[in-house]
Scaffold this motif. Structure first.
Motif, PDB file in Angstrom:
ATOM      1  N   GLN A  32      -5.128  -3.176  -9.882  1.00 35.50           N
ATOM      2  CA  GLN A  32      -3.505  -3.323  -9.700  1.00 35.50           C
ATOM      3  C   GLN A  32      -2.892  -2.036  -9.244  1.00 35.50           C
ATOM      4  OE1 GLN A  32      -3.559  -4.091 -14.270  1.00 35.50           O
ATOM      5  NE2 GLN A  32      -3.248  -6.251 -13.643  1.00 35.50           N
ATOM      6  N   MET A  33      -2.174  -2.426  -8.154  1.00 36.78           N
ATOM      7  CA  MET A  33      -1.402  -1.470  -7.436  1.00 36.78           C
ATOM      8  C   MET A  33      -0.056  -1.561  -7.377  1.00 36.78           C
ATOM      9  SD  MET A  33      -4.075  -0.854  -4.472  1.00 36.78           S
ATOM     10  CE  MET A  33      -4.534  -2.436  -3.913  1.00 36.78           C
ATOM     11  N   GLU A  34       0.590  -0.634  -7.382  1.00 36.53           N
ATOM     12  CA  GLU A  34       2.122  -0.383  -7.091  1.00 36.53           C
ATOM     13  C   GLU A  34       2.572   0.493  -6.124  1.00 36.53           C
ATOM     14  OE1 GLU A  34       4.698  -0.261 -10.559  1.00 36.53           O
ATOM     15  OE2 GLU A  34       3.833  -2.074 -11.532  1.00 36.53           O
ATOM     16  N   ASN A  35       3.025   0.110  -4.964  1.00 39.40           N
ATOM     17  CA  ASN A  35       3.355   1.188  -3.858  1.00 39.40           C
ATOM     18  C   ASN A  35       2.028   1.831  -3.341  1.00 39.40           C
ATOM     19  OD1 ASN A  35       6.003   0.956  -3.465  1.00 39.40           O
ATOM     20  ND2 ASN A  35       6.523   1.874  -5.343  1.00 39.40           N
ATOM     21  N   GLY A  36       0.890   1.356  -3.419  1.00 36.62           N
ATOM     22  CA  GLY A  36      -0.202   1.577  -2.962  1.00 36.62           C
ATOM     23  C   GLY A  36      -1.117   2.578  -4.012  1.00 36.62           C
ATOM     24  N   LYS A  49      -6.918   2.826   1.373  1.00 38.48           N
ATOM     25  CA  LYS A  49      -6.169   4.389   1.457  1.00 38.48           C
ATOM     26  C   LYS A  49      -6.384   4.550   3.019  1.00 38.48           C
ATOM     27  CE  LYS A  49      -7.345   6.880  -1.655  1.00 38.48           C
ATOM     28  NZ  LYS A  49      -7.554   7.864  -2.645  1.00 38.48           N
ATOM     29  N   ALA A  50      -7.812   4.220   3.530  1.00 36.67           N
ATOM     30  CA  ALA A  50      -7.977   5.048   4.732  1.00 36.67           C
ATOM     31  C   ALA A  50      -7.421   4.248   5.889  1.00 36.67           C
ATOM     32  CB  ALA A  50      -9.505   5.242   4.952  1.00 36.67           C
ATOM     33  N   ASP A  51      -6.999   3.085   5.678  1.00 40.86           N
ATOM     34  CA  ASP A  51      -6.512   2.184   6.837  1.00 40.86           C
ATOM     35  C   ASP A  51      -4.774   2.384   6.775  1.00 40.86           C
ATOM     36  OD1 ASP A  51      -7.406  -0.208   8.499  1.00 40.86           O
ATOM     37  OD2 ASP A  51      -5.475  -0.637   7.927  1.00 40.86           O
ATOM     38  N   ASP A  52      -4.189   2.814   8.045  1.00 43.64           N
ATOM     39  CA  ASP A  52      -2.772   3.062   7.914  1.00 43.64           C
ATOM     40  C   ASP A  52      -2.348   1.631   7.895  1.00 43.64           C
ATOM     41  OD1 ASP A  52      -2.843   5.678   8.114  1.00 43.64           O
ATOM     42  OD2 ASP A  52      -2.982   5.774  10.370  1.00 43.64           O
ATOM     43  N   ALA A  53      -2.549   0.575   8.482  1.00 44.47           N
ATOM     44  CA  ALA A  53      -2.013  -0.672   8.644  1.00 44.47           C
ATOM     45  C   ALA A  53      -1.737  -1.331   6.851  1.00 44.47           C
ATOM     46  CB  ALA A  53      -2.732  -1.826   9.511  1.00 44.47           C
ATOM     47  N   ILE A  54      -2.817  -1.004   6.376  1.00 41.87           N
ATOM     48  CA  ILE A  54      -3.053  -1.302   4.942  1.00 41.87           C
ATOM     49  C   ILE A  54      -2.111  -0.579   3.997  1.00 41.87           C
ATOM     50  CG2 ILE A  54      -4.537  -1.844   2.971  1.00 41.87           C
ATOM     51  CD1 ILE A  54      -6.514  -2.854   4.788  1.00 41.87           C
ATOM     52  N   LYS A  55      -2.048   0.617   4.216  1.00 41.70           N
ATOM     53  CA  LYS A  55      -1.032   1.552   3.532  1.00 41.70           C
ATOM     54  C   LYS A  55       0.279   1.115   3.634  1.00 41.70           C
ATOM     55  CE  LYS A  55      -2.036   5.928   4.761  1.00 41.70           C
ATOM     56  NZ  LYS A  55      -2.489   7.215   4.984  1.00 41.70           N
ATOM     57  N   ALA A  56       0.510   0.669   4.711  1.00 42.13           N
ATOM     58  CA  ALA A  56       2.198   0.277   5.044  1.00 42.13           C
ATOM     59  C   ALA A  56       2.238  -1.083   4.440  1.00 42.13           C
ATOM     60  CB  ALA A  56       2.294   0.068   6.690  1.00 42.13           C
ATOM     61  N   LEU A  57       1.267  -1.957   4.242  1.00 40.38           N
ATOM     62  CA  LEU A  57       1.343  -3.153   3.591  1.00 40.38           C
ATOM     63  C   LEU A  57       1.649  -3.065   1.890  1.00 40.38           C
ATOM     64  CD1 LEU A  57      -1.234  -5.331   5.562  1.00 40.38           C
ATOM     65  CD2 LEU A  57       1.229  -5.915   5.561  1.00 40.38           C
ATOM     66  N   LEU A  58       0.943  -2.185   1.644  1.00 41.03           N
ATOM     67  CA  LEU A  58       1.105  -2.003   0.170  1.00 41.03           C
ATOM     68  C   LEU A  58       2.457  -1.174  -0.341  1.00 41.03           C
ATOM     69  CD1 LEU A  58      -2.587  -0.270  -0.268  1.00 41.03           C
ATOM     70  CD2 LEU A  58      -1.828  -2.736  -0.617  1.00 41.03           C
ATOM     71  N   GLN A  59       3.270  -0.698   0.557  1.00 41.32           N
ATOM     72  CA  GLN A  59       4.577  -0.056   0.215  1.00 41.32           C
ATOM     73  C   GLN A  59       5.472  -1.136  -0.514  1.00 41.32           C
ATOM     74  OE1 GLN A  59       4.964   3.167  -0.348  1.00 41.32           O
ATOM     75  NE2 GLN A  59       2.658   3.124   0.143  1.00 41.32           N
ATOM     76  N   ASP A  60       6.216  -0.856  -1.226  1.00 36.33           N
ATOM     77  CA  ASP A  60       7.297  -1.787  -2.224  1.00 36.33           C
ATOM     78  C   ASP A  60       6.539  -2.952  -2.663  1.00 36.33           C
ATOM     79  OD1 ASP A  60       9.168   0.074  -1.480  1.00 36.33           O
ATOM     80  OD2 ASP A  60       9.314  -0.849   0.448  1.00 36.33           O
ATOM     81  N   LYS A  61       5.388  -2.865  -3.067  1.00 37.18           N
ATOM     82  CA  LYS A  61       4.642  -4.311  -3.488  1.00 37.18           C
ATOM     83  C   LYS A  61       3.678  -3.805  -4.486  1.00 37.18           C
ATOM     84  CE  LYS A  61       4.693  -6.602   0.727  1.00 37.18           C
ATOM     85  NZ  LYS A  61       4.809  -5.146   1.799  1.00 37.18           N
TER      86      LYS A  61
END
Length: 113
Positions: A54-58, A78-90
């Motif tokens: 379970q993650m909040e904001n990555g 965490k190593a993938d920049d596109a995924i890090k961006a997708l995890l924000q605010d979710k």
């Protein structure tokens, strides 16, 4: 340094996970993992490969320290920049069950917290 047994395996799945993460914003996503990919990386035996992250904001909000499979997935995410961006605010829940079904559920975090 602890061994990252499943990191290379997860890195192969990153493009697929990225695609499903994008789609999970509108509806829950799931796809089947290849069991042999994980068995060749390491034998989990009876404990299996099931886990929830379970993650909040990555950031992980539950305890995944007992699951090498989950820890290595988080490292790959965490190593993938596109995924890090997708995890924000979710708030995102990723789970893998006994049938090797990889499931992603995404909810937007409230700004009123």
């Amino acid at each position: 340094m602890e061994q990252r047994t499943y990191l290379a395996t997860w890195k192969k799945y990153i493009p697929v996970i990225r695609l499903h993460l994008k789609k999970s914003i509108t509806e829950d996503q799931s796809f089947k993992l290849n069991i042999t990919d994980f068995e060749s990386a390491g034998d989990r035996g009876k404990s299996g490969y099931t886990f929830n992250i379970q993650m909040e904001n990555g950031k992980v909000t539950n305890n995944i320290s007992g699951s090498a499979v989950a820890r290595d997935l988080y490292e790959a995410l965490k190593a993938d920049d596109a995924i890090k961006a997708l995890l924000q605010d979710k708030a995102i829940k990723i789970s893998v069950g006994k049938t090797f079904m990889f499931t992603i559920k995404t909810t937007h975090l409230s700004t009123y917290r």
